[in-house]
Design an enzyme around this catalytic site. Structure first.
Site, PDB file in Angstrom:
ATOM      1  N   HIS A 128       0.796  -1.233   0.000  1.00  0.00           N
ATOM      2  CA  HIS A 128       0.000   0.000   0.000  1.00  0.00           C
ATOM      3  C   HIS A 128       0.834   1.292   0.000  1.00  0.00           C
ATOM      4  CE1 HIS A 128      -3.390  -2.535   0.255  1.00  0.00           C
ATOM      5  NE2 HIS A 128      -3.587  -2.559   1.556  1.00  0.00           N
ATOM      6  N   HIS A 201      -9.697   2.102   0.506  1.00  0.00           N
ATOM      7  CA  HIS A 201      -9.657   0.977   1.435  1.00  0.00           C
ATOM      8  C   HIS A 201     -10.795   1.026   2.463  1.00  0.00           C
ATOM      9  CE1 HIS A 201      -7.794  -2.339   3.545  1.00  0.00           C
ATOM     10  NE2 HIS A 201      -6.727  -2.296   2.762  1.00  0.00           N
ATOM     11  N   GLU A 338     -11.662  -3.650  -2.822  1.00  0.00           N
ATOM     12  CA  GLU A 338     -10.725  -2.645  -3.350  1.00  0.00           C
ATOM     13  C   GLU A 338     -10.552  -2.855  -4.853  1.00  0.00           C
ATOM     14  OE1 GLU A 338      -7.143  -3.039  -0.664  1.00  0.00           O
ATOM     15  OE2 GLU A 338      -8.573  -4.397   0.252  1.00  0.00           O
TER      16      GLU A 338
HETATM   17  C1  BGC Z   1      -4.528  -6.450   1.960  1.00  0.00           C
HETATM   18  C2  BGC Z   1      -4.368  -7.209   3.247  1.00  0.00           C
HETATM   19  C3  BGC Z   1      -3.914  -6.253   4.311  1.00  0.00           C
HETATM   20  C4  BGC Z   1      -4.921  -5.143   4.428  1.00  0.00           C
HETATM   21  C5  BGC Z   1      -4.411  -4.102   5.375  1.00  0.00           C
HETATM   22  C6  BGC Z   1      -5.552  -5.404   2.149  1.00  0.00           C
HETATM   23  O1  BGC Z   1      -5.698  -4.659   0.980  1.00  0.00           O
HETATM   24  O2  BGC Z   1      -4.861  -7.300   0.898  1.00  0.00           O
HETATM   25  O3  BGC Z   1      -3.450  -8.253   3.115  1.00  0.00           O
HETATM   26  O4  BGC Z   1      -3.741  -6.873   5.540  1.00  0.00           O
HETATM   27  O5  BGC Z   1      -5.130  -4.538   3.185  1.00  0.00           O
HETATM   28  O6  BGC Z   1      -5.351  -3.621   6.166  1.00  0.00           O
END
Ligand code: BGC
Length: 371
Positions: A128, A201, A338
């Site tokens: 991310h 998210h 997402e």
């Molecule tokens: C990911 C997860 C991660 C989460 C974080 C998601 O987009 O795929 O693996 O733990 O985001 O909060």
């Protein structure tokens, strides 16, 4: 003289009673960051009664109300009341994710013969956007009032920020539509070849943000393939058919039905934490997912121009952090849908490209609509 006073009184009364049109977007304080900069909160409302709150810290949706089958509006996204809570304990609740959503293996990729190393913030990988992704920066906000109010957010991610090449100018526009939909338009340009994969998210719980596990929600994903992953959640490169597996959501199915299956992929993700890919990888806006909560009767549809969707069932949520109002979010009390390009695309040439060159415009749209 009497007539004169009477005239003035009439003019003043008329001026005061002239109704000011109510604003559909209001700004308020959201707290102060460690460096003293202030975060703002924008409240967007529509005539139907939906209300969405967004802060310029991370471009984060902090709250979002939607009607149940009796028309009762309730907050259906996980979030906190102050910016300090987000800094202290948020697993990306409602935030804009960038410069690259999801994982890049080894935090490393090669572009135009140069190799770039990103911070590793998820075991051996970069997740991310790195340690300080777009979810942890202050965006410039411009509110646009109207029947469908908008919040336009811009951010300049400098060349080299979190290891990525190129000055990236990003604009994310949230539009609250009349038909109880939130449209998110993403745009970006660069001055040096780079990689981009932006998403939001939001963690949803259609029964209400404090309603407990989301396993009784019923999900449909219009995708007949998904990306199996390694133990550190990097796609193996295969696009595996969902037919006959617990990853088959082509027909509406309870999230909880297969979440505990003895399947290697479920074990790696500790539940669902995978990317489903669409047959149509073009850029048209198409319906890709639908999710409903049988208890409240709330139902949401997701449309996107993106080629894939990461369905994450909140498997890493711990509920450990308690926000100022005592708000904590235990295991699997929210899920994310997402919309995005595939994880680790910069290292996987067979995946749709996530590279952006100078002169090109990165442009994607996602709509979350309540039915
Ligand atoms: C990911 C997860 C991660 C989460 C974080 C998601 O987009 O795929 O693996 O733990 O985001 O909060």
């Amino acid at each position: 003289m009497k007539t004169y006073y009477w005239l003035i009184l009439c003019i003043m009364t008329a001026a005061c009673s002239k109704e000011k049109p109510a604003s559909n977007i209001l700004k308020s304080d959201f707290g102060v960051l460690a460096d003293g900069s202030k975060a703002d909160l924008y409240t967007l409302t529509n005539a139907a009664g939906m209300e969405v709150k967004i802060t310029n810290y991370g471009g984060t949706i902090t709250s979002w109300t939607a009607p149940d089958r009796n028309g009762k509006y309730e907050n259906i996204t996980l979030g906190y009341e102050t910016v300090e809570d987000y800094v202290a304990g948020s697993p990306y609740f409602g935030a804009i994710i960038g410069r690259y959503g999801n994982r890049i293996a080894g935090g490393k990729f090669t572009l135009a013969d140069s190799t770039w190393q990103l911070p590793l913030n998820d075991g051996p990988n970069s997740l991310h956007g790195g340690e300080k992704g777009f979810d942890k920066v202050l965006w410039e906000a411009t509110p646009v009032d109207g029947e469908e109010p908008q919040l336009k957010l811009t951010y300049l991610s400098k060349d080299g920020e979190q290891g990525y090449p190129g000055n990236l100018n990003v604009t994310v526009t949230y539009t609250l539509q009349k038909d109880n939909a939130l449209k998110i338009d993403y745009e970006a340009t660069t001055d040096k070849e780079t990689v981009v994969n932006l998403t939001n998210h939001a963690y949803f719980n259609l029964a209400g943000r404090k309603a407990g596990p989301i396993t009784d929600h019923v999900l449909t994903l219009h995708a007949d393939r998904y990306l199996p992953v390694s133990e550190t959640l990097i796609p193996t490169g295969e696009r595996r058919a969902v037919a006959g597996t617990v990853f088959d959501f082509t027909k509406a199915k309870r999230i909880g039905e297969g979440i505990g299956a003895s399947d290697e992929q479920i074990r790696f993700g500790k539940g669902y934490d995978h990317c489903w890919v669409f047959t149509d990888s073009g850029t048209t806006l198409k319906p890709v997912a639908r999710v409903s909560d049988p208890k409240s009767g709330r139902e949401m549809e997701v449309l996107t121009t993106e080629p894939a969707i990461q369905f994450y069932s909140g498997n890493f949520m711990t509920g450990e952090y308690k926000g100022k109002g005592g708000l904590s979010y235990p295991y699997r009390t929210g899920f994310c849908l997402e919309t995005q390009h595939y994880p680790d695309s910069p290292n996987q040439p067979s995946f749709p490209s996530t590279s952006l060159k100078p002169g090109e415009i990165y442009k994607t749209t996602t709509v979350y609509r309540f039915l």
